[in-house]
Design a protein around this motif. Structure first.
Motif, PDB file in Angstrom:
ATOM      1  N   LYS A 112     -56.012 -38.165 -10.636  1.00 46.73           N
ATOM      2  CA  LYS A 112     -55.014 -37.616 -11.585  1.00 46.73           C
ATOM      3  C   LYS A 112     -55.606 -37.623 -13.086  1.00 46.73           C
ATOM      4  O   LYS A 112     -55.949 -36.623 -13.800  1.00 46.73           O
ATOM      5  N   LYS A 113     -56.131 -38.925 -13.418  1.00 43.47           N
ATOM      6  CA  LYS A 113     -56.933 -39.077 -14.692  1.00 43.47           C
ATOM      7  C   LYS A 113     -58.027 -38.352 -14.840  1.00 43.47           C
ATOM      8  O   LYS A 113     -58.220 -37.282 -15.847  1.00 43.47           O
ATOM      9  N   ASP A 116     -56.868 -34.424 -15.297  1.00 44.41           N
ATOM     10  CA  ASP A 116     -56.498 -34.361 -16.774  1.00 44.41           C
ATOM     11  C   ASP A 116     -57.648 -34.552 -17.618  1.00 44.41           C
ATOM     12  O   ASP A 116     -57.400 -33.681 -18.743  1.00 44.41           O
ATOM     13  N   GLN A 119     -59.152 -30.848 -17.702  1.00 45.25           N
ATOM     14  CA  GLN A 119     -57.945 -30.172 -18.302  1.00 45.25           C
ATOM     15  C   GLN A 119     -58.128 -30.283 -19.860  1.00 45.25           C
ATOM     16  O   GLN A 119     -58.356 -29.218 -20.626  1.00 45.25           O
ATOM     17  N   LYS A 120     -57.922 -31.475 -20.264  1.00 43.76           N
ATOM     18  CA  LYS A 120     -57.673 -31.538 -21.726  1.00 43.76           C
ATOM     19  C   LYS A 120     -59.289 -31.111 -22.479  1.00 43.76           C
ATOM     20  O   LYS A 120     -59.150 -30.522 -23.570  1.00 43.76           O
ATOM     21  N   GLY A 249     -57.457 -28.553 -12.714  1.00 46.75           N
ATOM     22  CA  GLY A 249     -57.126 -28.701 -14.340  1.00 46.75           C
ATOM     23  C   GLY A 249     -56.740 -27.283 -14.765  1.00 46.75           C
ATOM     24  O   GLY A 249     -55.654 -27.059 -15.492  1.00 46.75           O
TER      25      GLY A 249
END
Length: 261
Positions: A112-113, A116, A119-120, A249
């Motif tokens: 998940k990290k 993310d 994605q960011k 993402g």
């Protein structure tokens, strides 16, 4: 795809006997004929899974998925049963694995990290980010990042079968299945999902796109891809993991945009 004998779909009477007359012998004949589909799906899913995952357990889950597919398939629509059944079998296996809590929480948290982070950063830079940039964002060395990718490779098997929203059962792939009587809102959402996925694939590195293409479209195993690309299986596994996390993402951004509408 696997090679099969002449399909029962060439003899509509077998499907009619099951669907219209409810003959259990016809249903059994269909199950026996399509059992190789279960072996095929199990073989692909075993790649990257922990050694303690039993092939027999996966086959048991897969057979339940096959039976479910035969019970729900509408032969009169003219669709290919093998494609429909393959996703039902795969979904049943993944549901069984998920219920067995086969992936440690710590590994899911790492996945998940990284998802993310992709994605960011890619939303910020509007391009595909490098391993160095991801490592810096996560405050780990590139070597540690590669190790994290190796650890979470087992989670990317299920990525597109995970729910779009945690509280719902609808998956990313379910939005791309051809079903009739869809309303206009569904078609609009489907269009934007496919467009987002296509753009995300374009942002993958050349090697990542190759792995995705060979694995999902040419249906080669990761070991076969390693041979084709002259890379180690572990490197192919890492490329596959990075590609899936990038795509997840992008789909996450699409989900956020959808929820804001």
């Amino acid at each position: 795809m696997i090679q099969q004998k002449q399909s029962p779909l060439s003899n509509i009477d077998i499907w009619k006997q099951w669907k219209s007359e409810g003959l259990l012998s016809a249903k059994q004949a269909l199950v026996e004929h399509y059992l190789p589909l279960v072996d095929y799906v199990v073989g692909r899913l075993l790649i990257g899974l922990p050694k303690n995952v039993s092939r027999d357990d996966l086959s048991s889950y897969g057979i339940m998925g096959l039976i479910d597919a035969i019970e729900k398939f509408d032969y009169e629509r003219g669709l290919q049963f093998e494609t429909y059944a393959s996703w039902r079998i795969r979904g049943a296996i993944i549901d069984g694995l998920r219920q067995g809590d086969w992936v440690p929480r710590s590994v899911r948290e790492k996945a998940k990290k990284i998802e993310d982070a992709y994605q960011k950063l890619e939303q910020h830079y509007l391009r595909s980010v490098t391993d160095a940039e991801i490592s810096s964002y996560l405050n780990v060395s590139e070597k540690e990042f590669q190790h994290m990718l190796q650890e979470i490779s087992i989670t990317t098997v299920c990525s597109f079968d995970d729910p779009i929203k945690e509280e719902e059962s609808e998956t990313r792939l379910s939005l791309m299945v051809d079903e009739k009587a869809r309303n206009p809102e569904y078609k609009v959402n489907e269009f934007f999902l496919k467009e987002s996925l296509a753009k995300a694939i374009d942002k993958l590195t050349e090697k990542e796109r190759t792995v995705v293409s060979l694995f999902y479209y040419e249906e080669l195993s990761l070991s076969e891809i390693a041979e084709v690309m002259s890379l180690s299986p572990s490197r192919i596994s890492q490329l596959h993991s990075k590609a899936i996390l990038r795509l997840r993402g992008s789909l996450g951004r699409w989900k956020n945009q959808l929820m804001q509408q």
